[in-house]
Design a protein around this motif. Structure first.
Motif, short mmCIF file in Angstrom:
data_model
loop_
_atom_site.label_atom_id
_atom_site.label_comp_id
_atom_site.label_asym_id
_atom_site.label_seq_id
_atom_site.Cartn_x
_atom_site.Cartn_y
_atom_site.Cartn_z
N ALA A 335 0.84 -1.20 0.00
CA ALA A 335 0.00 0.00 0.00
C ALA A 335 0.87 1.25 0.00
N ALA A 336 0.43 2.25 -0.75
CA ALA A 336 1.21 3.48 -0.87
C ALA A 336 1.32 4.21 0.46
N ASP A 337 0.32 4.07 1.32
CA ASP A 337 0.32 4.77 2.60
C ASP A 337 0.50 3.82 3.78
N ALA A 338 1.15 2.67 3.54
CA ALA A 338 1.37 1.69 4.61
C ALA A 338 2.38 2.21 5.61
N ALA A 339 2.22 1.82 6.87
CA ALA A 339 3.14 2.25 7.92
C ALA A 339 4.44 1.47 7.90
N ASP A 340 4.41 0.23 7.39
CA ASP A 340 5.61 -0.60 7.36
C ASP A 340 5.50 -1.60 6.22
N ALA A 341 6.53 -2.45 6.09
CA ALA A 341 6.57 -3.45 5.02
C ALA A 341 6.27 -4.84 5.56
#
Length: 426
Positions: A335-341
């Motif tokens: 996701a482009a606005d994800a907090a982490d991977a």
């Protein structure tokens, strides 16, 4: 980006105005068609129409990349303008429906009369939409836990000959590969449930050797059994792998399809190894098909844990830049606005890999969170498979310590022999 829209970026070629073609694309893939129809109210368009976010003109070609009968009928002489187009689609049009998402961003667009080339390059998804789909059950961290490899690459190999071995012969080969020190072993994509080694026999034979090795050493070697088949059969095969103590199953993604892989993911807790064979048909033409960045995004929504990216300086046609970008995409948040991977998947490097391709791999990706699979580089090592595995581990230790392979090989005969033997073949 908007929390209720996905964005798709395309490379197009057209003799018409790119901005006009982009509007055609947006209309065709949302609430419009070639003309406005009854019921297509302004309110409906505001809710459901795709939006052209950007159009960037690129180079101009004197000849079209692909034939187009519609344009020939228009007697359009060109030239053919290339452009990069980004279109956003309302997530409400699609819902948590992976096949329909694919049909929206990569469906009839390829047949549009207005283009002589169209390629889906990338997808951007908001986290709220990504959360509606499957996550990898294991991903990078879970695969490390299952194999006991806390650091460094997972060194793997492929069962060769690809087909023809009996179930017992396959089991014996896996026993040899386990003893050689591998972390990961996989079936070839063309060996699933053959008459000479049916999965009902091959899985128990292989897992017998894996368990024996684990009893002796404490090391669980992950074996990716190719269970590619129709959906019910894949579920039965996955259940057998789990009963026998296995940890991984492999499927040919393109031939099973999104729905079957989603069903398998939800049925089984095993690591899911995604093989991309056939991807070249979708990607080799630079102005047709789908780029790996978009491709891996769609399959990650199905919940795969590993994705093939091919290898650097390998035997296949893909340029190294594509391999590098593919590996980085797999390890990045979806996701482009994800907090982490945390939803990253493990990239699998394969095809023509050996100790000598380790430096370019390390330089390119700068991480050991990957599978490094070698067939001939292990099996054909002049001192045997165990020496082949050691040579690859020695190469990885060297590059991560900032040493050249020649420096490291001075005191490590397995690496020295690999460089001398395979280097001459290059």
């Amino acid at each position: 980006m908007h929390a209720d829209r996905i964005e798709a970026t395309y490379l197009i070629e057209t003799p018409l105005a790119p901005a006009k073609v982009a509007e055609v694309m947006a209309g065709e893939q949302s609430c419009g068609t070639f003309t406005r129809v009854h019921g297509e109210t302004d309110d409906l368009r505001a809710r459901a129409r795709a939006i052209v976010e950007s159009v960037e003109k690129l180079d101009v070609a004197e000849t079209p990349a692909l034939p187009n009968t519609w344009l020939e009928r228009q007697r359009n002489p060109g030239p053919w303008q290339r452009a990069r187009v980004t279109i956003s689609f309302p997530t409400a049009n699609i819902g948590a429906n992976l096949p329909t998402l694919a049909a929206t961003v990569a469906g009839n667009l390829y047949d549009l009369g207005e283009v002589t080339g169209l390629r889906l390059e990338s997808l951007r998804l908001p986290q709220a939409y990504r959360a509606q789909f499957d996550l990898p059950r294991h991903g990078v961290a879970g695969t490390r836990r299952l194999t006991g490899v806390a650091d460094g690459p997972l060194v793997g190999s492929i069962i060769k000959p690809n087909v023809g071995l009996s179930a017992e012969e396959t089991g014996d080969l896996v026993g040899t590969l386990c003893a050689a020190g591998l972390d990961f072993i996989k079936d070839d994509e063309i060996c699933a449930d053959p008459a000479h080694a049916p999965l009902a026999q091959r899985i128990p034979a292989v897992m017998d050797r894996v368990r024996r090795h684990q009893d002796r050493t404490g090391k669980h070697v992950m074996v990716a059994f190719n269970i590619t088949d129709e959906t019910d059969a894949m579920r039965r095969h996955a259940d057998l792998v789990e009963r026998e103590g296995g940890s991984c199953i492999m499927v040919s993604l393109n031939w099973c399809g999104y729905s079957a892989v989603q069903t398998l993911r939800r049925h089984s807790g095993l690591a899911l190894h995604g093989h991309r064979n056939g991807f070249g048909a979708l990607s080799r033409h630079p102005l047709l098909g789908i780029g790996f960045d978009a491709y891996q995004a769609l399959w990650r929504l199905a919940g795969v844990d590993h994705m093939h990216v091919h290898g650097l300086n390998g035997k296949f046609a893909q340029p190294d830049d594509e391999v590098i970008e593919g590996a980085r995409a797999c390890l990045a948040p979806l996701a482009a606005d994800a907090a982490d991977a945390s939803d990253a998947v493990m990239p699998a490097f394969s095809s023509g890999q050996w100790a000598g391709t380790v430096p370019v791999t390390w330089e390119a990706v700068g991480t050991a969170d990957l599978m490094f699979m070698s067939g001939g580089g292990i099996m054909a090592h002049p001192d045997g498979p165990a020496a082949g595995v050691r040579s690859i581990r020695q190469a990885w230790d060297a590059v991560r310590a900032g040493r050249t392979l020649d420096e490291a090989a001075a005191g490590q005969p397995e690496l020295r022999r690999s460089l001398d033997f395979f280097g001459k073949k290059g």
